[in-house]
Design a protein around this motif. Structure first.
Motif, PDB file in Angstrom:
ATOM      1  N   ILE A  41     -40.706   1.439  39.887  1.00 28.84           N
ATOM      2  CA  ILE A  41     -40.307   0.058  39.607  1.00 28.84           C
ATOM      3  C   ILE A  41     -41.094  -0.919  40.485  1.00 28.84           C
ATOM      4  N   ASP A  42     -41.966  -0.370  41.335  1.00 30.53           N
ATOM      5  CA  ASP A  42     -42.873  -1.170  42.156  1.00 30.53           C
ATOM      6  C   ASP A  42     -44.108  -0.310  42.390  1.00 30.53           C
ATOM      7  N   GLU A  43     -44.811  -0.497  43.484  1.00 33.33           N
ATOM      8  CA  GLU A  43     -46.032   0.270  43.711  1.00 33.33           C
ATOM      9  C   GLU A  43     -45.788   1.702  44.163  1.00 33.33           C
ATOM     10  N   VAL A  44     -44.603   2.003  44.662  1.00 30.49           N
ATOM     11  CA  VAL A  44     -44.285   3.360  45.108  1.00 30.49           C
ATOM     12  C   VAL A  44     -44.269   4.296  43.895  1.00 30.49           C
ATOM     13  N   HIS A  45     -44.842   5.474  44.043  1.00 29.37           N
ATOM     14  CA  HIS A  45     -45.034   6.405  42.925  1.00 29.37           C
ATOM     15  C   HIS A  45     -43.794   6.580  42.075  1.00 29.37           C
ATOM     16  N   HIS A  46     -42.638   6.761  42.713  1.00 33.60           N
ATOM     17  CA  HIS A  46     -41.400   6.793  41.923  1.00 33.60           C
ATOM     18  C   HIS A  46     -40.201   6.406  42.778  1.00 33.60           C
ATOM     19  N   SER A  47     -39.280   5.694  42.134  1.00 38.74           N
ATOM     20  CA  SER A  47     -37.978   5.368  42.714  1.00 38.74           C
ATOM     21  C   SER A  47     -36.856   6.098  42.004  1.00 38.74           C
ATOM     22  N   ILE A  48     -37.139   6.584  40.783  1.00 37.41           N
ATOM     23  CA  ILE A  48     -36.184   7.327  39.965  1.00 37.41           C
ATOM     24  C   ILE A  48     -36.894   8.547  39.418  1.00 37.41           C
ATOM     25  N   ALA A  49     -36.254   9.698  39.496  1.00 33.02           N
ATOM     26  CA  ALA A  49     -36.748  10.910  38.846  1.00 33.02           C
ATOM     27  C   ALA A  49     -35.619  11.463  37.986  1.00 33.02           C
ATOM     28  N   GLU A  91     -31.467  -3.302  43.031  1.00 35.45           N
ATOM     29  CA  GLU A  91     -31.448  -4.744  43.274  1.00 35.45           C
ATOM     30  C   GLU A  91     -32.080  -5.501  42.112  1.00 35.45           C
ATOM     31  N   VAL A  92     -31.443  -6.613  41.710  1.00 30.59           N
ATOM     32  CA  VAL A  92     -32.054  -7.575  40.802  1.00 30.59           C
ATOM     33  C   VAL A  92     -32.220  -8.896  41.547  1.00 30.59           C
ATOM     34  N   ARG A  93     -32.939  -9.841  40.927  1.00 26.83           N
ATOM     35  CA  ARG A  93     -33.384 -11.024  41.667  1.00 26.83           C
ATOM     36  C   ARG A  93     -32.249 -11.955  42.083  1.00 26.83           C
ATOM     37  N   ASP A  94     -31.351 -12.267  41.156  1.00 28.20           N
ATOM     38  CA  ASP A  94     -30.332 -13.264  41.461  1.00 28.20           C
ATOM     39  C   ASP A  94     -29.145 -13.104  40.523  1.00 28.20           C
ATOM     40  N   GLU A  95     -28.199 -14.025  40.638  1.00 29.22           N
ATOM     41  CA  GLU A  95     -26.983 -13.932  39.835  1.00 29.22           C
ATOM     42  C   GLU A  95     -27.269 -14.100  38.346  1.00 29.22           C
ATOM     43  N   ASP A  96     -28.238 -14.941  38.010  1.00 31.64           N
ATOM     44  CA  ASP A  96     -28.588 -15.118  36.601  1.00 31.64           C
ATOM     45  C   ASP A  96     -29.108 -13.814  36.007  1.00 31.64           C
ATOM     46  N   ASP A  97     -29.955 -13.108  36.763  1.00 32.30           N
ATOM     47  CA  ASP A  97     -30.469 -11.820  36.280  1.00 32.30           C
ATOM     48  C   ASP A  97     -29.349 -10.798  36.165  1.00 32.30           C
ATOM     49  N   LEU A  98     -28.394 -10.847  37.084  1.00 30.64           N
ATOM     50  CA  LEU A  98     -27.255  -9.926  37.023  1.00 30.64           C
ATOM     51  C   LEU A  98     -26.430 -10.199  35.765  1.00 30.64           C
ATOM     52  N   ASP A  99     -26.155 -11.467  35.484  1.00 27.73           N
ATOM     53  CA  ASP A  99     -25.382 -11.813  34.293  1.00 27.73           C
ATOM     54  C   ASP A  99     -26.128 -11.422  33.025  1.00 27.73           C
ATOM     55  N   MET A 100     -27.435 -11.646  33.004  1.00 24.64           N
ATOM     56  CA  MET A 100     -28.239 -11.263  31.848  1.00 24.64           C
ATOM     57  C   MET A 100     -28.196  -9.761  31.633  1.00 24.64           C
ATOM     58  N   ALA A 101     -28.277  -8.997  32.729  1.00 29.65           N
ATOM     59  CA  ALA A 101     -28.216  -7.540  32.627  1.00 29.65           C
ATOM     60  C   ALA A 101     -26.869  -7.088  32.081  1.00 29.65           C
ATOM     61  N   ALA A 102     -25.788  -7.691  32.565  1.00 27.87           N
ATOM     62  CA  ALA A 102     -24.458  -7.327  32.086  1.00 27.87           C
ATOM     63  C   ALA A 102     -24.347  -7.562  30.585  1.00 27.87           C
ATOM     64  N   SER A 103     -24.852  -8.696  30.122  1.00 24.29           N
ATOM     65  CA  SER A 103     -24.793  -9.014  28.693  1.00 24.29           C
ATOM     66  C   SER A 103     -25.610  -8.025  27.874  1.00 24.29           C
ATOM     67  N   GLU A 104     -26.779  -7.654  28.385  1.00 21.66           N
ATOM     68  CA  GLU A 104     -27.635  -6.724  27.647  1.00 21.66           C
ATOM     69  C   GLU A 104     -27.013  -5.333  27.570  1.00 21.66           C
ATOM     70  N   PHE A 105     -26.451  -4.862  28.681  1.00 24.16           N
ATOM     71  CA  PHE A 105     -25.810  -3.547  28.657  1.00 24.16           C
ATOM     72  C   PHE A 105     -24.615  -3.538  27.706  1.00 24.16           C
ATOM     73  N   GLU A 106     -23.835  -4.596  27.716  1.00 22.06           N
ATOM     74  CA  GLU A 106     -22.689  -4.675  26.807  1.00 22.06           C
ATOM     75  C   GLU A 106     -23.158  -4.705  25.352  1.00 22.06           C
ATOM     76  N   ARG A 107     -24.241  -5.405  25.077  1.00 25.24           N
ATOM     77  CA  ARG A 107     -24.792  -5.447  23.721  1.00 25.24           C
ATOM     78  C   ARG A 107     -25.198  -4.051  23.249  1.00 25.24           C
ATOM     79  N   THR A 136     -35.280  -6.540  35.077  1.00 23.10           N
ATOM     80  CA  THR A 136     -36.224  -6.265  36.159  1.00 23.10           C
ATOM     81  C   THR A 136     -35.497  -5.740  37.390  1.00 23.10           C
ATOM     82  N   LEU A 137     -35.764  -4.488  37.722  1.00 23.08           N
ATOM     83  CA  LEU A 137     -35.239  -3.873  38.937  1.00 23.08           C
ATOM     84  C   LEU A 137     -36.263  -4.062  40.039  1.00 23.08           C
TER      85      LEU A 137
END
Length: 285
Positions: A175-183, A66-82, A3-4
């Motif tokens: 990633i939120d209500e704004v039309h786009h954050s990434i193009a 931005e992600v929510r907290d350190e746990d989400d950061l660690d989870m993201a790192a593990s998923e990307f490595e996987r 979750t970004l």
């Protein structure tokens, strides 16, 4: 799914730090938040910084989310490595320089530099640019993509981005209500394709058009109005060929259940309601 929460900042290498800093202040209208050896950071809103120029190769670029907290950061790192991505954890000194509690760095499937951060600092000092460009904040990035269909899958299945609209095969992702954050735009290179700052009104867009034109800053697209996001826009070239955008009036998407993505043609009328023709390589067939 990762979750970004928000797009946080961009980092740009440059061989002319003084010139890049002068452009950011005098032309972009940003405010210096920190000046340290080999780097200058800039504010555009309540965050401690949203842009950093540092001495280095102009091809060395990164955008942070931005992600929510350190746990989400660690989870993201593990998923990307996987998934086979090489992930580097930031050191304490690197995190302090970015004004975040911690971060990881990796490359997306096209090779673009991406950082995920948690607890980015807000500032007690109000943003006040030296030029009244009407800037209300850093809003989104365009990223170069060697395969937009593959990269759309990455951002929408590994991460929580959703497609708002497409221009040809190029997706505009929220990633939120704004039309786009990434193009994502087709390109034969890696890196950040453009950097967007929101401004308060369409009048601010037009004032900057005349301000920049009078100072011979290359205007690469606009003024115009995007049929996708409804935003009035202006694109122009900054240091090291980076394209910057001002826009105002971007659409918000509050009802996820009712909204359906739309398809626009990959030609000038898909990019501009008013008939402006882009002089940006990634916006042309």
């Amino acid at each position: 799914m990762i979750t970004l929460l928000d797009v946080s900042y961009v980092r740009l290498g440059t061989r002319d730090l003084e010139g890049a800093a002068r452009f950011a202040v005098d032309y972009l209208g940003l405010q210096i938040s920190e000046h340290r050896k080999g780097a200058v950071c800039f504010k555009s809103d309540a965050r401690e910084h949203t842009l950093c120029y540092f001495e280095g190769d102009p091809a060395d670029q990164a955008v942070a989310f931005e992600v929510r907290d350190e746990d989400d950061l660690d989870m993201a790192a593990s998923e990307f490595e996987r998934l086979g991505h090489v992930v580097r954890g930031g050191t304490a000194s690197e995190a302090a320089a970015r004004h975040v509690n911690g971060f990881i760095a990796f490359r997306d499937p096209s090779g673009n530099g991406i950082e995920l951060v948690y607890r980015p600092e807000r500032s007690a000092k109000r943003y006040h640019g030296s030029r009244d460009a009407g800037v209300t904040g850093f809003s989104h990035v365009g990223l170069c993509s060697s395969d937009v269909i593959r990269d759309e899958q990455f951002w929408t299945t590994v991460c929580n981005a959703r497609v708002s609209d497409r221009i040809g095969d190029a997706p505009l992702l929220r990633i939120d209500e704004v039309h786009h954050s990434i193009a994502l735009f087709p390109s034969d290179r890696t890196g950040i394709q453009h950097i967007n700052h929101q401004v308060e009104t369409g009048d601010d867009v037009m004032r900057s058009y005349y301000f920049l034109k009078e100072r011979n800053v290359p205007i690469t697209f606009g003024p115009g109005r995007h049929p996708s996001s409804s935003a009035r826009f202006l694109y122009f070239e900054g240091p090291d060929g980076m394209v910057f955008e001002y826009s105002s009036g971007v659409k918000s998407i509050a009802d996820e259940l009712l909204y359906r993505e739309r398809q626009f043609p990959f030609d000038p009328k898909g990019f501009c309601h008013w008939g402006a023709t882009p002089q940006i390589r990634q916006f042309r067939k």
